[in-house]
Design a protein around this motif. Structure first.
Motif, short mmCIF file in Angstrom:
data_model
loop_
_atom_site.label_atom_id
_atom_site.label_comp_id
_atom_site.label_asym_id
_atom_site.label_seq_id
_atom_site.Cartn_x
_atom_site.Cartn_y
_atom_site.Cartn_z
N TRP A 360 83.75 43.17 6.54
CA TRP A 360 82.86 44.34 6.48
C TRP A 360 81.42 43.89 6.70
O TRP A 360 81.02 42.79 6.31
CB TRP A 360 82.98 45.02 5.11
N ARG A 372 75.87 46.18 10.71
CA ARG A 372 77.02 47.07 10.86
C ARG A 372 77.32 47.78 9.53
O ARG A 372 77.31 47.16 8.47
CB ARG A 372 78.25 46.27 11.27
N PRO A 373 77.66 49.08 9.57
CA PRO A 373 77.97 49.82 8.34
C PRO A 373 79.47 49.97 8.10
O PRO A 373 79.87 50.74 7.24
CB PRO A 373 77.35 51.20 8.63
N ASP A 374 80.29 49.24 8.87
CA ASP A 374 81.73 49.48 8.82
C ASP A 374 82.49 48.17 8.73
O ASP A 374 81.90 47.09 8.66
CB ASP A 374 82.17 50.26 10.07
N SER A 387 91.10 50.39 9.24
CA SER A 387 89.67 50.58 8.99
C SER A 387 89.37 50.70 7.50
O SER A 387 90.17 51.23 6.72
CB SER A 387 89.18 51.85 9.70
N THR A 390 84.03 54.34 5.22
CA THR A 390 82.57 54.22 5.10
C THR A 390 82.01 55.17 4.06
O THR A 390 80.84 55.05 3.67
CB THR A 390 81.91 54.51 6.45
N ASN A 391 82.84 56.10 3.60
CA ASN A 391 82.38 57.06 2.59
C ASN A 391 82.09 56.33 1.28
O ASN A 391 82.95 55.65 0.72
CB ASN A 391 83.46 58.13 2.36
N ALA A 393 80.17 53.81 0.94
CA ALA A 393 79.99 52.37 1.15
C ALA A 393 78.53 51.97 0.92
O ALA A 393 77.63 52.82 0.92
CB ALA A 393 80.40 52.01 2.58
N SER A 395 74.80 50.34 1.74
CA SER A 395 73.95 50.41 2.92
C SER A 395 74.31 49.26 3.86
O SER A 395 74.75 48.20 3.42
CB SER A 395 72.48 50.34 2.52
N PRO A 396 74.14 49.43 5.18
CA PRO A 396 74.50 48.36 6.12
C PRO A 396 73.78 47.05 5.79
O PRO A 396 72.59 47.06 5.46
CB PRO A 396 74.05 48.94 7.47
N TYR A 432 84.91 47.10 -3.88
CA TYR A 432 85.83 47.85 -3.02
C TYR A 432 87.25 47.60 -3.51
O TYR A 432 87.66 46.43 -3.68
CB TYR A 432 85.70 47.42 -1.56
N TRP A 439 85.04 52.79 -2.62
CA TRP A 439 83.86 51.99 -2.95
C TRP A 439 83.28 52.44 -4.28
O TRP A 439 83.41 53.59 -4.69
CB TRP A 439 82.78 52.16 -1.88
#
Length: 948
Positions: A360, A372-374, A387, A390-391, A393, A395-396, A432, A439
């Motif tokens: 991640w 990256r945020p994912d 995957s 991202t909900n 999650a 901050s990138p 996580y 998250w």
């Protein structure tokens, strides 16, 4: 733990309740495994949990080890590694010889050739140190084994075997030996069983490819040369290392140091077995190219991530989105699925969980934009990517820490983008849950900046996350996810501006941190941190590895293994990468080295202990003769296992060559010789020495009071109670030659003087002589105008008759004369060969036609029936039979390369050549190997596929 304080009856009833039975698989064969059952108590209460055990099979006195679970026990002493076993209400069970258990070695059937074998057990609850659990229990065979022992050799013939009863699958390795088979017992069934084939190769590729299995081995008469080769692995740094349960696995890393900005070449993966001291390659078929990164540093080059699942190595390239996995003892790497992989990135948060690989965040590899945020998870069982939501999650971000707690992934700190696209350091903490794919924000900040976090210095203890050495005023931080609280650690001992490139492991009780650089200097210091008490302690530095950074460290269950690294404070490719390391044992605060000889030693001391060859001192072959450098240190080698390990250097003698050395039966004694020098005219003689105990791996100094004056080129013999040192020459290469000596007793660490007269006349001084011990007196041969004999009980010298001796009227013309005691007399060379009988003071003339010619270094060994001599040339190997009074040449087939300055050691069944340099040039060192000569040749038995 209650061991020594518990009454013997209580030990028998509740502590060791040990029963023994042979474990029998289906079929009529006795396997090479033994089941032990017992009970252990801690503080008078039955112990439950994971216990640490050590096992050995010993003789009734407990002073002889027949076998131990890791092969490291000698003379009944405690093995090095441990075996973790579940214990329930005090009861445990173990199958000795079950190689599926980590650290468990095979149990050879030859152990039970000894008539009285006892099991010895050590135990630790993981808190207190190991303790021996007395008494040692005798192994009592089951009725089946007793019956099988009564089957006489040759009693089973072809008529006693049912049709098809003997097949390859029913033959245990080593079960078939010629002495156990009657004539023709197997031959009549060869066709139907698939047959037996004999090969000289232990790994005959053609037979194995045809379906044959190696089922045993035997020996036949016939001279045979082979060798034990020992090479250090290629140096490297910034690699990953894991503990498999029995081996250290080394993956990726830098190759040998090259100039900065030069393209790096991938290095092969390695397996290191500390029990045998062997390095073997990991599978190379379909292996990914794993150069510099290995996920131990952060930055643009941090593309590869490598993890250990407990059974497989997994590698993934964040940039190219490709990867592979392999079993360390497998044959190839298998590619990871590339469907639904995370987008290209670098410096991502990654951690391996039991379900899959968490990937991640991180930074894009091309173009501009923020982190990256994912991310995605690689599911190990399904070989698929899914995957990460991202909900909710964080901050990138990238370049932070990810740890697995057993139930959730912790995402700690990192680097993100602030206003104006400027980089900012983050210090919040998230979790996580891969089961619910959710998250959770655990903490908004640590209260102090985390700085740039080093994954090497982040650990999970089972309760808390530990982050070490983040500033000069703090030992680091710890985070409790249950209480959602960050706490500063007690300050680390010493003054550090930062601890960079260090390693850290978790033992179950302490965090061990070692190496790296601090305040601009490389470190070889180590520290242990106890998070329960919030206290630090410093390691001993005695025999610790040399200072280094970006090395690897693994925890084996009982000790920390450190290997490789770089010896500079600069970036990779600056300085030199390393190929050595060390093993740190917290139980006794001691370091052991992981180091192997890289070149042979010349004129080194080499003795046989009955189990190992001890090699110490000598000179280097890397310089011309006019600039000889003497060597310190040494190593010990078990020729049966090939296990090589260094000798302790604590209290060892100073580096020297040409020292006097004897083996007492329990200790190596080293005295005198040439200390480390640069120019030959400045050689320094040494008047000191030490005693080495291989059981304890310890040196102790020899008393110098009353010792002979400082000298080199003296002779020495062991009488059974004393070392007699005599002759030699004086300090700084002077011309003074001695006719004096001394008698040293290790029992009381005292010297006694020796007579210096022969009758009414002074003894003639000498160098270049040799001395042998007959069992009663010392015989001195060569180096002067006469030959001498010394009787210690009378402290008296007498002359040896020279009538028919292998020399003219003087012996001084023959420098470095050769002599050896044969049980039949002293075999000596002095222009020709002769055999001296001290009981009659007479010489026997020996036929010279097939005898070896003189050589400045002609090592000889007595086998009990003949003398073996090898003068370092491919045609100079000879055998002398004193009964037949004749010399014969050894078979030159497969003989080792020519050399000089070597030694030969007799182990009881083989002659092993130690050290040496290329004949004619001391500037050419030989690659480390030990040629072995035996009078028998091994043959390997292969069984074929069963026929219908």
């Amino acid at each position: 733990m209650g061991t020594g304080k518990v009454p013997r009856s209580a030990i028998l009833n509740s502590l060791l309740l040990l029963t023994v039975a042979f474990a029998h698989p289906a079929g009529a064969q006795v396997p090479h495994r033994v089941t032990l059952q017992g009970a252990v108590h801690v503080n008078s209460q039955p112990f439950s949990g994971i216990g640490q055990f050590k096992f050995a099979l010993v003789d009734p006195t407990g002073t002889v080890t027949f076998w131990s679970h890791d092969g490291s026990s000698h003379r009944g002493l405690e093995p090095v590694s441990a075996i973790a076993l579940p214990v329930s209400e005090g009861a445990y069970t173990v199958v000795l010889g079950d190689t599926q258990l980590p650290n468990m070695s095979e149990l050879p059937p030859t152990v039970f050739a000894n008539s009285n074998v006892h099991a010895r057990v050590w135990f630790s609850d993981g808190v207190q140190p190991f303790q021996h659990l007395p008494p040692d229990e005798a192994l009592i065979p089951s009725a089946y084994a007793m019956m099988s022992a009564q089957v006489a050799a040759g009693a089973v013939g072809s008529t006693q075997l049912a049709e098809g009863a003997v097949t390859a699958s029913k033959l245990a390795p080593g079960a078939v030996t010629p002495s156990a088979l009657a004539d023709g017992a197997v031959l009549s069934n060869l066709g139907k069983s698939g047959g037996l084939v004999v090969s000289t190769s232990p790994t005959n590729a053609a037979l194995l490819a045809s379906g044959f299995r190696k089922i045993g081995s035997t020996t036949v008469e016939g001279e045979n040369w082979r060798s034990i080769d020992r090479q250090s692995p290629p140096p490297r740094s910034a690699h990953r290392a894991f503990w498999s349960g029995t081996e250290m696995l080394v993956v990726g890393g830098n190759p040998v140091a090259t100039p900065a900005n030069t393209a790096l070449t991938a290095l092969p993966g390695l397996r290191f077995d500390p029990r045998l001291g062997t390095w073997l390659p990991l599978p190379t078929n379909n292996a990914p190219l794993l150069p510099r990164s290995a996920a131990t540093s952060i930055g643009d080059t941090d593309d590869w991530r490598i993890e250990w699942s407990g059974s497989e190595i997994l590698a993934w390239n964040l940039r190219s989105r490709t990867g592979a996995r392999c079993y360390p003892r497998g044959t190839e790497w298998r590619r990871l699925s590339t469907a639904n992989t995370p987008s290209p990135r670098t410096a991502a948060f990654t951690v391996l969980t039991p379900r899959g690989w968490f990937v991640w965040g991180g930074w894009p590899t091309t173009g501009s934009g923020g982190p990256r945020p994912d991310g995605s998870m690689y599911l190990l069982d399904e070989d698929t990517w899914t995957s990460i939501p991202t909900n909710g999650a964080p901050s990138p971000r990238g370049s932070g820490i990810a740890l697995w707690t057993g139930t959730q992934v912790l995402v700690i700190g990192g680097q993100g983008l602030g206003s104006g696209d400027t980089a900012v350091l983050l210090n919040d903490t998230w979790s996580y849950d891969p089961t619910t794919a959710t998250w959770n924000r655990l903490h908004s900040g640590t209260g102090q900046s985390l700085g740039y976090l080093d994954p090497r210095l982040a650990l999970w203890t089972g309760k808390e996350a530990l982050l070490f050495a983040s500033s000069s005023t703090s030992g680091g931080l710890k985070f409790d996810p249950e209480e959602r609280r960050w706490t500063a650690l007690a300050p680390m001992p010493g003054i550090f501006s930062a601890l960079t490139g260090a390693s850290a492991v978790w033992t179950g009780k302490e965090a061990l941190i070692w190496g790296g650089y601090a305040s601009g200097e490389l470190s070889r210091r180590g520290f242990a941190y106890d998070p329960t008490r919030d206290v630090w302690r410093e390691f001993s530095t005695a025999e610790a590895p040399t200072p280094r950074r970006i090395h690897s460290a693994v925890w084996t269950g009982t000790q920390m293994m450190v290997w490789g690294g770089n010896d500079s404070t600069g970036f990779p490719n600056v300085g030199t990468d390393l190929s050595d390391g060390g093993i740190y044992r917290p139980t006794d605060n001691r370091w052991l080295a992981i180091e192997f000889p890289k070149v042979q030693r010349n004129f080194a001391t080499a003795v046989w202990t009955g189990e190992e060859i001890l090699v110490w001192g000598g000179s280097s072959s890397s310089v011309p003769q006019s600039s000889t450098y003497s060597l310190g240190g040494g190593y010990r080698l078990n020729p049966k296992t090939g296990h090589t390990r260094p000798l302790s250097t604590v209290n060892a003698p100073t580096p020297r060559a040409g020292a006097c050395a004897v083996w007492t039966g329990t200790q190596l004694i080293v005295w005198g010789g040439y200390e480390a020098t640069v120019e030959s005219q400045n050689r320094q003689r040494a008047g000191t020495g030490s005693r080495y105990d291989p059981v304890l791996d310890q040196w102790s100094s020899i008393n110098t009071d009353g010792a002979p004056s400082i000298r080199g080129q003296a002779s020495a013999v062991w009488t059974g109670t004393e070392m007699i040192v005599w002759g030699g020459n004086s300090l700084n290469g002077g011309t003074g030659i001695f006719n004096t000596g001394g008698r040293y007793s290790p029992a009381n660490n005292q010297w006694r003087p020796m007579s210096t007269t022969l009758g009414a006349l002074p003894l003639s001084p000498r160098i270049g002589h040799c001395a042998v011990w007959t069992g009663r007196e010392m015989l001195v041969w060569g180096g002067g105008t006469n030959a001498l004999r010394y009787l210690p009980t009378a402290d008296a010298w007498s002359a040896i008759s020279l009538k028919d001796a292998p020399a003219s009227s003087t012996l001084s013309y023959a420098p470095n004369p050769t002599a050896i005691w044969t049980d039949n007399g002293m075999l000596a060379w002095g222009g020709k060969w002769g055999l001296y009988d001290p009981s009659t003071d007479t010489w026997r003339v020996i036929a010279q036609a097939t005898a070896p010619t003189w050589n400045a270094n002609l090592p000889m060994v007595w086998t009990g029936s003949e003398v073996l001599a090898w003068n370092g040339t491919t045609s100079g190997a000879h055998r002398y039979d004193p009964v037949a009074n004749v010399w014969n040449r050894m078979t030159p087939t497969d003989a080792p390369s020519a050399r000089n300055g070597h030694a030969v050691v007799w182990t009881g069944d083989t002659a092993i050549v130690v050290g040496g340099y290329v004949t004619g040039s001391r500037s050419e060192s030989l690659t480390f190997s030990m040629p072995i000569y035996s009078r028998t040749r091994p043959l390997y038995i292969y069984g074929g596929i069963s026929m219908p």
